[in-house]
Design a protein around this motif. Sequence first.
Motif, PDB file in Angstrom:
ATOM      1  N   PHE A 126       0.810  -1.223   0.000  1.00 15.58           N
ATOM      2  CA  PHE A 126       0.000   0.000   0.000  1.00 15.58           C
ATOM      3  C   PHE A 126       0.842   1.271   0.000  1.00 15.58           C
ATOM      4  O   PHE A 126       0.382   2.312  -0.448  1.00 15.58           O
ATOM      5  N   TYR A 127       2.068   1.212   0.518  1.00 14.68           N
ATOM      6  CA  TYR A 127       2.922   2.400   0.499  1.00 14.68           C
ATOM      7  C   TYR A 127       3.144   2.873  -0.941  1.00 14.68           C
ATOM      8  O   TYR A 127       3.206   4.058  -1.216  1.00 14.68           O
ATOM      9  N   TYR A 128       3.243   1.941  -1.854  1.00 14.62           N
ATOM     10  CA  TYR A 128       3.498   2.268  -3.259  1.00 14.62           C
ATOM     11  C   TYR A 128       2.218   2.540  -4.042  1.00 14.62           C
ATOM     12  O   TYR A 128       2.260   3.176  -5.077  1.00 14.62           O
ATOM     13  N   GLY A 129       1.106   2.035  -3.574  1.00 10.77           N
ATOM     14  CA  GLY A 129      -0.164   2.264  -4.261  1.00 10.77           C
ATOM     15  C   GLY A 129      -1.193   1.215  -3.890  1.00 10.77           C
ATOM     16  O   GLY A 129      -0.865   0.067  -3.621  1.00 10.77           O
ATOM     17  N   LYS A 130      -2.414   1.628  -3.874  1.00 14.63           N
ATOM     18  CA  LYS A 130      -3.530   0.728  -3.594  1.00 14.63           C
ATOM     19  C   LYS A 130      -3.884  -0.030  -4.885  1.00 14.63           C
ATOM     20  O   LYS A 130      -3.642   0.451  -5.978  1.00 14.63           O
ATOM     21  N   PRO A 131      -4.461  -1.215  -4.751  1.00 19.57           N
ATOM     22  CA  PRO A 131      -4.880  -1.948  -5.951  1.00 19.57           C
ATOM     23  C   PRO A 131      -5.885  -1.123  -6.759  1.00 19.57           C
ATOM     24  O   PRO A 131      -6.759  -0.470  -6.196  1.00 19.57           O
ATOM     25  N   ALA A 132      -5.736  -1.157  -8.050  1.00 18.65           N
ATOM     26  CA  ALA A 132      -6.645  -0.436  -8.947  1.00 18.65           C
ATOM     27  C   ALA A 132      -7.806  -1.351  -9.311  1.00 18.65           C
ATOM     28  O   ALA A 132      -7.670  -2.573  -9.303  1.00 18.65           O
ATOM     29  N   PRO A 133      -8.951  -0.753  -9.645  1.00 21.12           N
ATOM     30  CA  PRO A 133     -10.058  -1.603 -10.099  1.00 21.12           C
ATOM     31  C   PRO A 133      -9.680  -2.309 -11.395  1.00 21.12           C
ATOM     32  O   PRO A 133      -8.857  -1.824 -12.170  1.00 21.12           O
ATOM     33  N   ARG A 134     -10.289  -3.433 -11.600  1.00 20.45           N
ATOM     34  CA  ARG A 134     -10.036  -4.207 -12.807  1.00 20.45           C
ATOM     35  C   ARG A 134     -10.454  -3.392 -14.030  1.00 20.45           C
ATOM     36  O   ARG A 134     -11.569  -2.877 -14.086  1.00 20.45           O
ATOM     37  N   PRO A 135      -9.574  -3.272 -15.025  1.00 24.76           N
ATOM     38  CA  PRO A 135      -9.939  -2.482 -16.200  1.00 24.76           C
ATOM     39  C   PRO A 135     -11.015  -3.170 -17.031  1.00 24.76           C
ATOM     40  O   PRO A 135     -11.120  -4.396 -17.038  1.00 24.76           O
ATOM     41  N   ASP A 136     -11.796  -2.363 -17.689  1.00 25.29           N
ATOM     42  CA  ASP A 136     -12.814  -2.886 -18.592  1.00 25.29           C
ATOM     43  C   ASP A 136     -12.136  -3.101 -19.944  1.00 25.29           C
ATOM     44  O   ASP A 136     -11.943  -2.159 -20.713  1.00 25.29           O
ATOM     45  N   PHE A 137     -11.732  -4.320 -20.209  1.00 20.51           N
ATOM     46  CA  PHE A 137     -10.958  -4.611 -21.402  1.00 20.51           C
ATOM     47  C   PHE A 137     -11.370  -5.957 -21.957  1.00 20.51           C
ATOM     48  O   PHE A 137     -11.450  -6.948 -21.235  1.00 20.51           O
ATOM     49  N   THR A 138     -11.631  -5.987 -23.206  1.00 23.44           N
ATOM     50  CA  THR A 138     -11.926  -7.234 -23.903  1.00 23.44           C
ATOM     51  C   THR A 138     -10.853  -7.430 -24.956  1.00 23.44           C
ATOM     52  O   THR A 138     -10.714  -6.611 -25.868  1.00 23.44           O
TER      53      THR A 138
END
Length: 142
Positions: A126-138
């Motif tokens: 978490f110091y480096y960054g929180k998980p991002a939401p899953r991208p909408d990608f097909t």
Amino acid sequence: IAKLTKEKNLAERLMIEITHSTQIREPEATARFITELQGLGFKVALDDFTDGPEAYDQLMRFHPDMVKIDSKHARNILIAPREAATLRGLIDLCAGMNIEVAVKGIEDRSQAAAVMELGANYGQGFYYGKPAPRPDFTPPRN
């Protein structure tokens, strides 16, 4: 493997992770598969790496390019000298085998500094960054 080699320059952009906690039923076949991947230029990491006989066996058998050390080893390194010594031992072992090390579970600047001082190549948490939401990608279909 055929699908992996179809994509141009994929080996430069993708690291294959094997989770340490995964029970590998055919270790010799897995070792051959990893060697084949590495021969094609893919990097292989052991994720959730920790201490114990299974972990050392996987280091010797699979020859990973990187290990991602389990967050339990970073949690108390600032207040527990034995935990720091264990983490240093794991990092030194990997360094002696020419294996890069990422330590997971870094939550603040002082943990990040301590892990780097112990010799880790990378930190994750978490110091480096929180998980991002899953991208909408097909992906495109071939």
